[in-house]
Scaffold this motif. Structure first.
Motif, PDB file in Angstrom:
ATOM      1  N   THR A 120      44.817  30.171  68.359  1.00 33.80           N
ATOM      2  CA  THR A 120      45.966  29.362  67.972  1.00 33.80           C
ATOM      3  C   THR A 120      47.210  30.092  68.447  1.00 33.80           C
ATOM      4  O   THR A 120      47.427  31.250  68.104  1.00 33.80           O
ATOM      5  CB  THR A 120      46.032  29.161  66.446  1.00 33.80           C
ATOM      6  N   THR A 154      43.734  25.909  70.248  1.00 33.28           N
ATOM      7  CA  THR A 154      44.840  25.154  69.659  1.00 33.28           C
ATOM      8  C   THR A 154      46.113  25.661  70.314  1.00 33.28           C
ATOM      9  O   THR A 154      46.761  26.584  69.834  1.00 33.28           O
ATOM     10  CB  THR A 154      44.867  25.341  68.129  1.00 33.28           C
ATOM     11  N   GLY A 199      45.100  21.403  70.688  1.00 37.62           N
ATOM     12  CA  GLY A 199      46.526  21.671  70.608  1.00 37.62           C
ATOM     13  C   GLY A 199      47.349  20.576  71.250  1.00 37.62           C
ATOM     14  O   GLY A 199      46.823  19.625  71.840  1.00 37.62           O
TER      15      GLY A 199
END
Length: 195
Positions: free
Chosen positions: A32, A53, A76
């Protein structure tokens, strides 16, 4: 250099994360952050799942293959620049945002799922290329292939479906050739195709 571990987890990042060498993970890859670049030449391996993401651009080089034990998920808001093959050994492949193929000129890039029920290949937005790259989808007799957004113009690039259950192109398709070698249920072109 190379990275060998059980899991890789990144919870946040504001600029760029780069893997210059190969990674070999016994379990999961969970990213992320903003941008992610995979440059390791050869097969980058995660024996569990791989989740990206990305707020920025997710990039794999044209010599960086991804081999994932279970599911590959890109969820994402950023875009995706994919230079080589992606394989899921026991699940499917999904992209939430647009995919641009950036291999060598004329290269064939292959997305392969495990081929069972639910082992689907899903591109939820557009598919494009940069230098005549072609795409091959291999979803097996029970896996589905879905491309929701427009495909192309791929120029001299081709689309090949080697095997799938349901194949759905939800928008226009512009390429050189379309070929499907096998299918067990239904193939649908919702939009116009221009080959």
């Amino acid at each position: 250099n190379s990275v060998t571990a059980d899991n890789f987890t990144q919870n946040a990042g504001t600029t760029l994360t780069t893997f210059t060498g190969l990674f070999d993970l016994a379990s999961n890859f969970a990213f992320t952050g903003n941008a992610l670049t995979i440059n390791g030449v050869g097969t980058n391996d995660a024996d569990g799942s791989m989740t990206v993401t990305n707020a920025g651009t997710f990039t794999t080089s044209n010599a960086s293959l991804l081999d994932v034990g279970t599911e590959f998920v890109q969820n994402g808001a950023g875009v995706n620049v994919i230079g080589d093959d992606i394989t899921s050994q026991a699940d499917g492949i999904s992209f939430a945002t647009g995919v641009t193929l950036t291999g060598a000129a004329g290269e064939i890039i292959v997305f392969t799922s495990a081929g069972g029920a639910g082992d689907d290949i899903v591109l939820s937005q557009t598919l494009a290329n940069t230098a005549g790259e072609s795409i091959t989808f291999t979803a097996g007799a029970a896996g589905n292939v879905t491309v929701t957004g427009a495909v192309g113009d791929l120029g001299t690039g081709d689309i090949l479906v080697t095997n799938a259950a349901t194949v759905l192109f939800g928008n226009s398709v512009t390429a050189d050739n379309f070929t499907q070698n096998a299918g067990t249920t239904l193939t649908t072109f919702t939009g116009l195709f221009d080959l």
